[in-house]
Write a protein that holds these residues in place. Sequence first.
Motif, PDB file in Angstrom:
ATOM      1  N   GLU A 202       0.863  -1.038   0.163  1.00 54.79           N
ATOM      2  CA  GLU A 202       0.016   0.008   0.015  1.00 54.79           C
ATOM      3  C   GLU A 202       0.822   1.223   0.003  1.00 54.79           C
ATOM      4  O   GLU A 202       0.366   2.360   0.314  1.00 54.79           O
ATOM      5  CB  GLU A 202      -1.012  -0.102   0.970  1.00 54.79           C
ATOM      6  CG  GLU A 202      -1.959  -1.018   1.211  1.00 54.79           C
ATOM      7  CD  GLU A 202      -3.166  -1.132   2.391  1.00 54.79           C
ATOM      8  OE1 GLU A 202      -3.181  -0.143   3.131  1.00 54.79           O
ATOM      9  OE2 GLU A 202      -3.816  -1.934   2.328  1.00 54.79           O
ATOM     10  N   ASN A 203       2.052   0.917  -0.110  1.00 54.96           N
ATOM     11  CA  ASN A 203       3.041   1.959  -0.214  1.00 54.96           C
ATOM     12  C   ASN A 203       3.135   3.135   0.866  1.00 54.96           C
ATOM     13  O   ASN A 203       3.242   4.179   0.966  1.00 54.96           O
ATOM     14  CB  ASN A 203       2.747   2.986  -1.433  1.00 54.96           C
ATOM     15  CG  ASN A 203       3.929   4.072  -1.805  1.00 54.96           C
ATOM     16  OD1 ASN A 203       5.110   3.954  -1.700  1.00 54.96           O
ATOM     17  ND2 ASN A 203       3.520   5.192  -2.222  1.00 54.96           N
ATOM     18  N   THR A 204       3.185   2.114   1.895  1.00 54.29           N
ATOM     19  CA  THR A 204       2.842   2.933   3.174  1.00 54.29           C
ATOM     20  C   THR A 204       3.898   2.535   4.257  1.00 54.29           C
ATOM     21  O   THR A 204       4.235   1.679   4.179  1.00 54.29           O
ATOM     22  CB  THR A 204       1.612   2.595   3.995  1.00 54.29           C
ATOM     23  OG1 THR A 204       0.449   3.190   3.101  1.00 54.29           O
ATOM     24  CG2 THR A 204       1.278   3.341   5.351  1.00 54.29           C
ATOM     25  N   LEU A 205       4.668   3.516   5.077  1.00 54.37           N
ATOM     26  CA  LEU A 205       5.570   3.194   6.003  1.00 54.37           C
ATOM     27  C   LEU A 205       4.710   3.483   7.492  1.00 54.37           C
ATOM     28  O   LEU A 205       4.499   4.734   7.705  1.00 54.37           O
ATOM     29  CB  LEU A 205       6.626   4.269   6.040  1.00 54.37           C
ATOM     30  CG  LEU A 205       7.536   3.883   4.599  1.00 54.37           C
ATOM     31  CD1 LEU A 205       8.557   5.144   4.904  1.00 54.37           C
ATOM     32  CD2 LEU A 205       7.977   2.599   4.349  1.00 54.37           C
ATOM     33  N   ARG A 246      13.452  11.277   8.246  1.00 60.05           N
ATOM     34  CA  ARG A 246      14.201  11.534   6.668  1.00 60.05           C
ATOM     35  C   ARG A 246      14.072  10.165   6.138  1.00 60.05           C
ATOM     36  O   ARG A 246      14.629   9.207   6.472  1.00 60.05           O
ATOM     37  CB  ARG A 246      15.500  11.905   7.112  1.00 60.05           C
ATOM     38  CG  ARG A 246      16.404  12.186   5.673  1.00 60.05           C
ATOM     39  CD  ARG A 246      17.695  12.599   5.806  1.00 60.05           C
ATOM     40  NE  ARG A 246      17.818  14.119   6.499  1.00 60.05           N
ATOM     41  CZ  ARG A 246      17.649  15.194   5.611  1.00 60.05           C
ATOM     42  NH1 ARG A 246      17.624  15.302   4.641  1.00 60.05           N
ATOM     43  NH2 ARG A 246      17.834  16.286   6.507  1.00 60.05           N
ATOM     44  N   LEU A 247      13.630  10.366   4.981  1.00 58.96           N
ATOM     45  CA  LEU A 247      13.675   9.257   4.040  1.00 58.96           C
ATOM     46  C   LEU A 247      14.528   9.410   3.058  1.00 58.96           C
ATOM     47  O   LEU A 247      14.802  10.160   2.455  1.00 58.96           O
ATOM     48  CB  LEU A 247      11.987   9.355   3.287  1.00 58.96           C
ATOM     49  CG  LEU A 247      11.724   8.363   2.047  1.00 58.96           C
ATOM     50  CD1 LEU A 247      11.698   6.949   2.837  1.00 58.96           C
ATOM     51  CD2 LEU A 247      10.388   8.517   1.387  1.00 58.96           C
ATOM     52  N   ALA A 248      15.089   8.115   2.924  1.00 56.72           N
ATOM     53  CA  ALA A 248      16.226   7.833   1.896  1.00 56.72           C
ATOM     54  C   ALA A 248      15.393   6.693   0.909  1.00 56.72           C
ATOM     55  O   ALA A 248      15.283   5.274   1.298  1.00 56.72           O
ATOM     56  CB  ALA A 248      17.634   7.405   2.363  1.00 56.72           C
ATOM     57  N   ALA A 252       8.259   8.745  -2.973  1.00 53.55           N
ATOM     58  CA  ALA A 252       7.469   9.240  -2.106  1.00 53.55           C
ATOM     59  C   ALA A 252       6.893   8.195  -1.431  1.00 53.55           C
ATOM     60  O   ALA A 252       6.205   7.279  -2.083  1.00 53.55           O
ATOM     61  CB  ALA A 252       6.568  10.461  -2.665  1.00 53.55           C
ATOM     62  N   ARG A 253       6.704   8.295  -0.285  1.00 53.42           N
ATOM     63  CA  ARG A 253       6.053   7.320   0.692  1.00 53.42           C
ATOM     64  C   ARG A 253       4.850   8.155   1.673  1.00 53.42           C
ATOM     65  O   ARG A 253       5.280   8.995   2.053  1.00 53.42           O
ATOM     66  CB  ARG A 253       6.792   6.469   1.753  1.00 53.42           C
ATOM     67  CG  ARG A 253       7.976   5.669   0.727  1.00 53.42           C
ATOM     68  CD  ARG A 253       7.423   4.398   0.045  1.00 53.42           C
ATOM     69  NE  ARG A 253       8.500   3.898  -0.417  1.00 53.42           N
ATOM     70  CZ  ARG A 253       8.364   2.763  -1.294  1.00 53.42           C
ATOM     71  NH1 ARG A 253       6.932   2.100  -1.570  1.00 53.42           N
ATOM     72  NH2 ARG A 253       9.276   2.007  -1.573  1.00 53.42           N
ATOM     73  N   SER A 254       3.532   7.376   1.785  1.00 54.88           N
ATOM     74  CA  SER A 254       2.714   7.716   2.919  1.00 54.88           C
ATOM     75  C   SER A 254       3.278   7.158   4.003  1.00 54.88           C
ATOM     76  O   SER A 254       3.544   5.950   4.398  1.00 54.88           O
ATOM     77  CB  SER A 254       1.517   7.246   2.495  1.00 54.88           C
ATOM     78  OG  SER A 254       0.548   7.315   3.506  1.00 54.88           O
ATOM     79  N   VAL A 255       3.150   8.119   5.083  1.00 58.78           N
ATOM     80  CA  VAL A 255       3.639   7.705   6.346  1.00 58.78           C
ATOM     81  C   VAL A 255       2.593   7.735   7.393  1.00 58.78           C
ATOM     82  O   VAL A 255       1.637   8.715   7.374  1.00 58.78           O
ATOM     83  CB  VAL A 255       4.784   8.681   7.291  1.00 58.78           C
ATOM     84  CG1 VAL A 255       5.173   8.299   8.603  1.00 58.78           C
ATOM     85  CG2 VAL A 255       6.071   8.557   5.933  1.00 58.78           C
ATOM     86  N   THR A 256       2.229   6.605   8.330  1.00 58.27           N
ATOM     87  CA  THR A 256       1.016   6.576   9.026  1.00 58.27           C
ATOM     88  C   THR A 256       1.611   6.482  10.358  1.00 58.27           C
ATOM     89  O   THR A 256       2.665   5.636  10.575  1.00 58.27           O
ATOM     90  CB  THR A 256       0.012   5.642   8.830  1.00 58.27           C
ATOM     91  OG1 THR A 256       0.694   4.414   8.874  1.00 58.27           O
ATOM     92  CG2 THR A 256      -0.683   5.639   7.169  1.00 58.27           C
ATOM     93  N   PHE A 257       0.827   7.115  11.426  1.00 59.00           N
ATOM     94  CA  PHE A 257       1.262   6.972  12.654  1.00 59.00           C
ATOM     95  C   PHE A 257      -0.051   6.633  13.859  1.00 59.00           C
ATOM     96  O   PHE A 257      -1.027   7.335  13.762  1.00 59.00           O
ATOM     97  CB  PHE A 257       1.893   8.287  13.554  1.00 59.00           C
ATOM     98  CG  PHE A 257       3.394   8.340  13.421  1.00 59.00           C
ATOM     99  CD1 PHE A 257       4.082   8.086  14.709  1.00 59.00           C
ATOM    100  CD2 PHE A 257       4.242   8.537  12.284  1.00 59.00           C
ATOM    101  CE1 PHE A 257       5.329   8.068  14.851  1.00 59.00           C
ATOM    102  CE2 PHE A 257       5.335   8.587  12.428  1.00 59.00           C
ATOM    103  CZ  PHE A 257       6.129   8.465  13.715  1.00 59.00           C
ATOM    104  N   SER A 258       0.097   5.653  14.335  1.00 56.13           N
ATOM    105  CA  SER A 258      -0.934   5.123  15.451  1.00 56.13           C
ATOM    106  C   SER A 258      -0.235   5.330  16.848  1.00 56.13           C
ATOM    107  O   SER A 258       0.562   4.647  17.028  1.00 56.13           O
ATOM    108  CB  SER A 258      -1.224   3.600  15.021  1.00 56.13           C
ATOM    109  OG  SER A 258      -2.040   3.134  16.155  1.00 56.13           O
ATOM    110  N   THR A 272       2.727  12.516   3.933  1.00 58.04           N
ATOM    111  CA  THR A 272       3.664  11.928   2.926  1.00 58.04           C
ATOM    112  C   THR A 272       4.968  12.556   2.862  1.00 58.04           C
ATOM    113  O   THR A 272       5.326  13.729   3.406  1.00 58.04           O
ATOM    114  CB  THR A 272       2.981  12.355   1.592  1.00 58.04           C
ATOM    115  OG1 THR A 272       1.632  12.081   1.437  1.00 58.04           O
ATOM    116  CG2 THR A 272       3.874  11.839   0.298  1.00 58.04           C
ATOM    117  N   LEU A 273       6.106  11.673   2.902  1.00 64.30           N
ATOM    118  CA  LEU A 273       7.280  12.147   2.800  1.00 64.30           C
ATOM    119  C   LEU A 273       8.027  11.959   1.507  1.00 64.30           C
ATOM    120  O   LEU A 273       7.707  10.766   0.688  1.00 64.30           O
ATOM    121  CB  LEU A 273       8.165  11.311   3.675  1.00 64.30           C
ATOM    122  CG  LEU A 273       8.269  11.879   5.434  1.00 64.30           C
ATOM    123  CD1 LEU A 273       9.285  11.064   6.119  1.00 64.30           C
ATOM    124  CD2 LEU A 273       8.630  13.240   5.447  1.00 64.30           C
ATOM    125  N   ALA A 274       8.599  12.831   0.943  1.00 62.01           N
ATOM    126  CA  ALA A 274       9.370  12.590  -0.402  1.00 62.01           C
ATOM    127  C   ALA A 274      10.855  12.156  -0.322  1.00 62.01           C
ATOM    128  O   ALA A 274      11.409  12.550   0.934  1.00 62.01           O
ATOM    129  CB  ALA A 274       9.417  14.039  -1.301  1.00 62.01           C
TER     130      ALA A 274
END
Length: 343
Positions: A202-205, A246-248, A252-258, A272-274
């Motif tokens: 799902e392209n998600t971190l 910081r994304l390496a 780009a990735r979607s970032v979710t926090f629970s 979203t982080l690029a």
Amino acid sequence: MKATAPGPHKWGALAQRAKASFLRLYWDGRVMADRLRADASRDTKVRPNQLMLLSIPFDDFVPAAVQARVLRNAVSELLYPYGIASLSQYDPYFHPRHENPDFHHKDASYHQGTIWGWNAGYTVTALGKFGYQDLAWPLAQNLGRQILGLGTLGNMSELLDALPHEGGTLKPSGTYAQSWSVAEYARNGYQDFVGFRPNLLENTLAFTPAIPAQWSHFDALLPFGDGESIEASFKRGGSAERWSLRLAGRAARSVTFSFLNADKSRSFTSFTLAPGQAAVLKLRSGRTTLDGKALKVAPQQASFARAIGQLRFQTPRPYRTGDFPMLKSKDVLKGIVERNEYR
């Protein structure tokens, strides 16, 4: 005629049927059965297997309210500071030691009280899910001491005797170096305390952290995919938490926090982080910002602190042979099984 594979709707219906059947057969509203006997009766011995229900990824197999009761029941009976037992020490079938040749062959006690190091992994996962990471952390510390100083250096034994020996000494047994137990110890740090759970389909971190109160800060390099990673730094000051990310990578990735709230509920946010982009996420008193701008936050999981209550480690019983039915004579359990009396 060419057969047609079942579509997603059919698989979804079957999954829902399996969930409903499991609850109906195993859960009575109070206790989760360990197994169903041949006559369909429920075996309600307290064992750690039920905690696996809390660590199934992506979706809840049983409702969170049921999971909370399972957590309370299993941890209250089974968890020692050094691991989780395979059977409650108050069960008549409990064997306090794995190798005890005066009373039984070691196979008789293999799943009848003996502690398996691997089982601590999903126990830590279950505790963190509901905000009890401050009990999971001393357990993890103890496991680390076992890896560094008990038995084979840098590894964990397959088993420990359920009850300590003289002077509180832990006695390892079984396979002397069990790699998957050490792998679970590493996974807990990465996936449960820091909470990093990438879902690249799902392209998600995804982050679902459960940071112990004793952790004031950490720095982590979290790899994923094909040569990609995210750098994460965490700092806590009072009730405020600060994440620097910081994304390496190449996309780009979607970032979710629970994230956990003070009452042990969880809330959810996303952004979203690029590639190469740095961002600062701040969590404080219900206000969540990314680089100083407010983020939308939604409730995700209710607090079950009242249902679970205060959890603490079991105190191991003293090893006195006369106190345990399985040590009343030679091969007690073997006789019970051979007479077809095992329940």
